[in-house]
Design an enzyme around this catalytic site. Structure first.
Site, PDB file in Angstrom:
ATOM      1  N   GLU A  92       7.369  -8.535  -5.217  1.00  0.00           N
ATOM      2  CA  GLU A  92       7.093  -9.981  -5.306  1.00  0.00           C
ATOM      3  C   GLU A  92       6.766 -10.363  -6.752  1.00  0.00           C
ATOM      4  OE1 GLU A  92       7.057 -11.948  -2.610  1.00  0.00           O
ATOM      5  OE2 GLU A  92       7.242 -10.313  -1.139  1.00  0.00           O
TER       6      GLU A  92
ATOM      7  N   GLN B 123      -6.408   0.663  -9.969  1.00  0.00           N
ATOM      8  CA  GLN B 123      -7.385  -0.082  -9.170  1.00  0.00           C
ATOM      9  C   GLN B 123      -7.555   0.574  -7.815  1.00  0.00           C
ATOM     10  OE1 GLN B 123      -6.366  -4.557  -9.635  1.00  0.00           O
ATOM     11  NE2 GLN B 123      -4.617  -3.448 -10.427  1.00  0.00           N
TER      12      GLN B 123
ATOM     13  N   GLY C 211       2.736  -2.416  -8.677  1.00  0.00           N
ATOM     14  CA  GLY C 211       2.099  -2.642  -7.377  1.00  0.00           C
ATOM     15  C   GLY C 211       0.756  -3.342  -7.439  1.00  0.00           C
TER      16      GLY C 211
ATOM     17  N   SER D  15      -1.054  -7.259  -7.688  1.00  0.00           N
ATOM     18  CA  SER D  15      -0.799  -8.703  -7.623  1.00  0.00           C
ATOM     19  C   SER D  15      -1.287  -9.395  -8.882  1.00  0.00           C
ATOM     20  CB  SER D  15      -1.478  -9.299  -6.396  1.00  0.00           C
ATOM     21  OG  SER D  15      -2.876  -9.149  -6.522  1.00  0.00           O
TER      22      SER D  15
ATOM     23  N   CYS E  44     -25.559   7.330  -2.879  1.00  0.00           N
ATOM     24  CA  CYS E  44     -26.740   6.728  -2.254  1.00  0.00           C
ATOM     25  C   CYS E  44     -27.044   5.380  -2.906  1.00  0.00           C
ATOM     26  CB  CYS E  44     -27.947   7.657  -2.405  1.00  0.00           C
ATOM     27  SG  CYS E  44     -29.485   6.898  -1.829  1.00  0.00           S
TER      28      CYS E  44
ATOM     29  N   CYS F  79     -28.994   9.303   2.947  1.00  0.00           N
ATOM     30  CA  CYS F  79     -29.317  10.259   1.878  1.00  0.00           C
ATOM     31  C   CYS F  79     -30.606  10.992   2.263  1.00  0.00           C
ATOM     32  CB  CYS F  79     -29.528   9.463   0.596  1.00  0.00           C
ATOM     33  SG  CYS F  79     -30.035  10.434  -0.828  1.00  0.00           S
TER      34      CYS F  79
ATOM     35  N   HIS G 100     -11.794   1.076 -10.082  1.00  0.00           N
ATOM     36  CA  HIS G 100     -12.606   0.618  -8.947  1.00  0.00           C
ATOM     37  C   HIS G 100     -13.297   1.768  -8.220  1.00  0.00           C
ATOM     38  CE1 HIS G 100     -10.138  -3.402  -8.622  1.00  0.00           C
ATOM     39  NE2 HIS G 100     -10.975  -3.388  -9.640  1.00  0.00           N
TER      40      HIS G 100
ATOM     41  N   ASP H 141      -7.741   5.820  -3.884  1.00  0.00           N
ATOM     42  CA  ASP H 141      -7.200   6.808  -2.948  1.00  0.00           C
ATOM     43  C   ASP H 141      -6.951   8.194  -3.534  1.00  0.00           C
ATOM     44  OD1 ASP H 141      -4.791   6.458  -4.433  1.00  0.00           O
ATOM     45  OD2 ASP H 141      -4.088   4.896  -3.063  1.00  0.00           O
TER      46      ASP H 141
ATOM     47  N   ASN I  95       7.275  -4.600  -8.786  1.00  0.00           N
ATOM     48  CA  ASN I  95       6.615  -5.202  -7.617  1.00  0.00           C
ATOM     49  C   ASN I  95       7.688  -5.942  -6.829  1.00  0.00           C
ATOM     50  OD1 ASN I  95       4.945  -6.925  -5.907  1.00  0.00           O
ATOM     51  ND2 ASN I  95       3.281  -6.659  -7.379  1.00  0.00           N
TER      52      ASN I  95
HETATM   53  P1  NAD Z   1      -3.182  -6.247  -4.823  1.00  0.00           P
HETATM   54  O1  NAD Z   1      -3.806  -7.581  -4.963  1.00  0.00           O
HETATM   55  O2  NAD Z   1      -2.918  -5.552  -6.103  1.00  0.00           O
HETATM   56  O3  NAD Z   1      -1.776  -6.432  -4.007  1.00  0.00           O
HETATM   57  C1  NAD Z   1      -0.848  -5.439  -3.737  1.00  0.00           C
HETATM   58  C2  NAD Z   1       0.494  -5.731  -4.478  1.00  0.00           C
HETATM   59  O4  NAD Z   1       1.440  -4.724  -4.094  1.00  0.00           O
HETATM   60  C3  NAD Z   1       1.152  -7.068  -4.134  1.00  0.00           C
HETATM   61  O5  NAD Z   1       1.438  -7.768  -5.345  1.00  0.00           O
HETATM   62  C4  NAD Z   1       2.469  -6.678  -3.423  1.00  0.00           C
HETATM   63  O6  NAD Z   1       3.549  -7.575  -3.697  1.00  0.00           O
HETATM   64  C5  NAD Z   1       2.726  -5.321  -4.019  1.00  0.00           C
HETATM   65  N1  NAD Z   1       3.610  -4.436  -3.240  1.00  0.00           N
HETATM   66  C6  NAD Z   1       3.909  -4.459  -1.901  1.00  0.00           C
HETATM   67  N2  NAD Z   1       4.740  -3.440  -1.562  1.00  0.00           N
HETATM   68  C7  NAD Z   1       4.970  -2.747  -2.706  1.00  0.00           C
HETATM   69  C8  NAD Z   1       5.763  -1.593  -3.015  1.00  0.00           C
HETATM   70  N3  NAD Z   1       6.452  -0.924  -2.076  1.00  0.00           N
HETATM   71  N4  NAD Z   1       5.788  -1.164  -4.312  1.00  0.00           N
HETATM   72  C9  NAD Z   1       5.098  -1.828  -5.274  1.00  0.00           C
HETATM   73  N5  NAD Z   1       4.342  -2.923  -5.043  1.00  0.00           N
HETATM   74  C10 NAD Z   1       4.275  -3.372  -3.766  1.00  0.00           C
HETATM   75  O7  NAD Z   1      -4.025  -5.322  -3.947  1.00  0.00           O
HETATM   76  P2  NAD Z   1      -5.023  -5.635  -2.721  1.00  0.00           P
HETATM   77  O8  NAD Z   1      -4.524  -4.926  -1.546  1.00  0.00           O
HETATM   78  O9  NAD Z   1      -5.288  -7.085  -2.609  1.00  0.00           O
HETATM   79  O10 NAD Z   1      -6.323  -4.896  -3.150  1.00  0.00           O
HETATM   80  C11 NAD Z   1      -7.376  -5.434  -3.870  1.00  0.00           C
HETATM   81  C12 NAD Z   1      -8.236  -4.283  -4.344  1.00  0.00           C
HETATM   82  O11 NAD Z   1      -8.641  -3.505  -3.182  1.00  0.00           O
HETATM   83  C13 NAD Z   1      -7.481  -3.290  -5.196  1.00  0.00           C
HETATM   84  O12 NAD Z   1      -7.563  -3.635  -6.542  1.00  0.00           O
HETATM   85  C14 NAD Z   1      -8.155  -1.971  -4.832  1.00  0.00           C
HETATM   86  O13 NAD Z   1      -9.341  -1.804  -5.569  1.00  0.00           O
HETATM   87  C15 NAD Z   1      -8.544  -2.105  -3.377  1.00  0.00           C
HETATM   88  N6  NAD Z   1      -7.543  -1.433  -2.503  1.00  0.00           N
HETATM   89  C16 NAD Z   1      -7.190  -0.131  -2.778  1.00  0.00           C
HETATM   90  C17 NAD Z   1      -6.258   0.531  -1.989  1.00  0.00           C
HETATM   91  C18 NAD Z   1      -5.900   1.967  -2.344  1.00  0.00           C
HETATM   92  O14 NAD Z   1      -6.695   2.671  -2.951  1.00  0.00           O
HETATM   93  N7  NAD Z   1      -4.691   2.435  -2.004  1.00  0.00           N
HETATM   94  C19 NAD Z   1      -5.676  -0.129  -0.902  1.00  0.00           C
HETATM   95  C20 NAD Z   1      -6.067  -1.473  -0.619  1.00  0.00           C
HETATM   96  C21 NAD Z   1      -7.000  -2.092  -1.446  1.00  0.00           C
HETATM   97 ZN    ZN Z   2     -30.878   8.712  -2.088  1.00  0.00          ZN
END
Ligand code: NAD
Ligand code: ZN
Length: 254
Positions: A219, A105, A191, A193, A131, A152, A123, A108, A217
């Site tokens: 949590e 998801q 990692g 939720s 664009c 664009c 995602h 990065d 995870n």
């Molecule tokens: P999320 O809902 O999946 O939550 C993050 C999860 O990571 C939580 O359950 C937390 O307990 C867990 N966590 C915390 N520390 C950890 C560790 N050290 N190791 C493993 N797990 C750990 O994610 P979100 O931030 O609510 O993001 C929602 C959406 O936003 C994602 O699906 C994604 O598309 C996007 N997003 C992407 C990035 C990225 O690309 N790195 C960052 C932030 C958000």
């Molecule tokens: Zn365009």
């Protein structure tokens, strides 16, 4: 409750037996690379609510603000981020013939940076711009960010090629992910939720298809004790390193 060592041992045994493993990863796996998640505690987002800015309605009504607050902040973090032991561990499990595909998801690019070869970016990716009028893709280097949003050639507004809240997932990627989930023999859920649909449903499909589901995870999540066969409560990097070390021992002694 079983101690962590015994859970790591059981997880390693399950990996060792697997031939069609899939990993589902979320923002948590990249936290140890310095990229904060949207939910919960995380330095960068303490003052602003990324969930508010990560919605397509916000981008359509106020693109300049979403660019300033969200996209430029993420771009800055991503240029500095490197894969951690969690990403590297999945790459090693691929080399060991265990994990075939990663469904992420995250936007990065850190799984690819770690060397994983089959990564489904559920995602989208932040590495490209698209664009909003004609769909043309641009690299970040190809556009000027002196004023945002960048434009664009067709004068449409550019945005990162990610799926925002309120938008549809690419159907092709969704179908492939569902099929892989239904046919895998192991799913590592790391990692995430497990609250953002439809990705959160993939472990349910996997378990119903007979796969062994391992969750990593710090949590508990809605999957814990219900869908996951094993839940290892801890950070992805440390736990992946322990699991991969044990799988490697098992492979050597077999
Ligand atoms: P999320 O809902 O999946 O939550 C993050 C999860 O990571 C939580 O359950 C937390 O307990 C867990 N966590 C915390 N520390 C950890 C560790 N050290 N190791 C493993 N797990 C750990 O994610 P979100 O931030 O609510 O993001 C929602 C959406 O936003 C994602 O699906 C994604 O598309 C996007 N997003 C992407 C990035 C990225 O690309 N790195 C960052 C932030 C958000
Ligand atoms: Zn365009």
């Amino acid at each position: 409750m079983a101690d962590l060592n015994s859970l790591v041992e059981q997880a390693a045994q399950a990996c060792f037996r697997s031939r069609r493993g899939v990993a589902l990863t979320g923002a948590g796996i990249s936290i140890e690379s310095g990229i904060p998640p949207f939910r919960g505690k995380g330095g960068l987002w303490e003052k602003i609510d990324p969930m508010k800015y990560a919605h397509i309605d916000a981008l359509e009504s106020n693109p300049a603000e979403v660019w300033q607050v969200l996209f430029l902040g993420i771009a800055d973090l991503l240029t500095k981020a490197e894969p951690n032991e969690g990403h590297k561990g999945l790459r090693q499990l691929e080399q060991m013939g265990i994990v075939q595909t990663i469904i992420t998801q995250n936007v990065d690019g850190l799984h690819q940076a770690a060397g994983s070869s089959d990564v489904i970016e559920f995602h989208g990716t932040h590495a490209k711009l698209r664009c909003m009028s004609c769909d043309q893709r641009y690299s970040w280097e190809a556009v000027s960010l002196e004023t945002v949003p960048p434009k664009c050639g067709c004068s449409g507004t550019l945005r990162p090629d990610v799926i925002m809240f309120g938008e549809m997932i690419d159907m092709g990627l969704l179908h492939r992910s569902q099929k892989l989930s239904a046919t895998c023999d192991l799913m590592l859920v790391i990692g995430t939720s497990a609250t953002v649909e439809p990705a959160s449903y993939l472990p349910v499909i996997a378990r119903h298809g007979g796969a062994f589901v391992i969750e990593i995870n710090p949590e508990p999540t809605p999957l814990t004790n219900r869908i996951s066969n094993l839940s290892l409560l801890g950070p992805a990097g440390d736990i992946m390193q322990q699991i991969v070390g044990k799988v490697s021992e098992l492979q050597k002694s077999s």
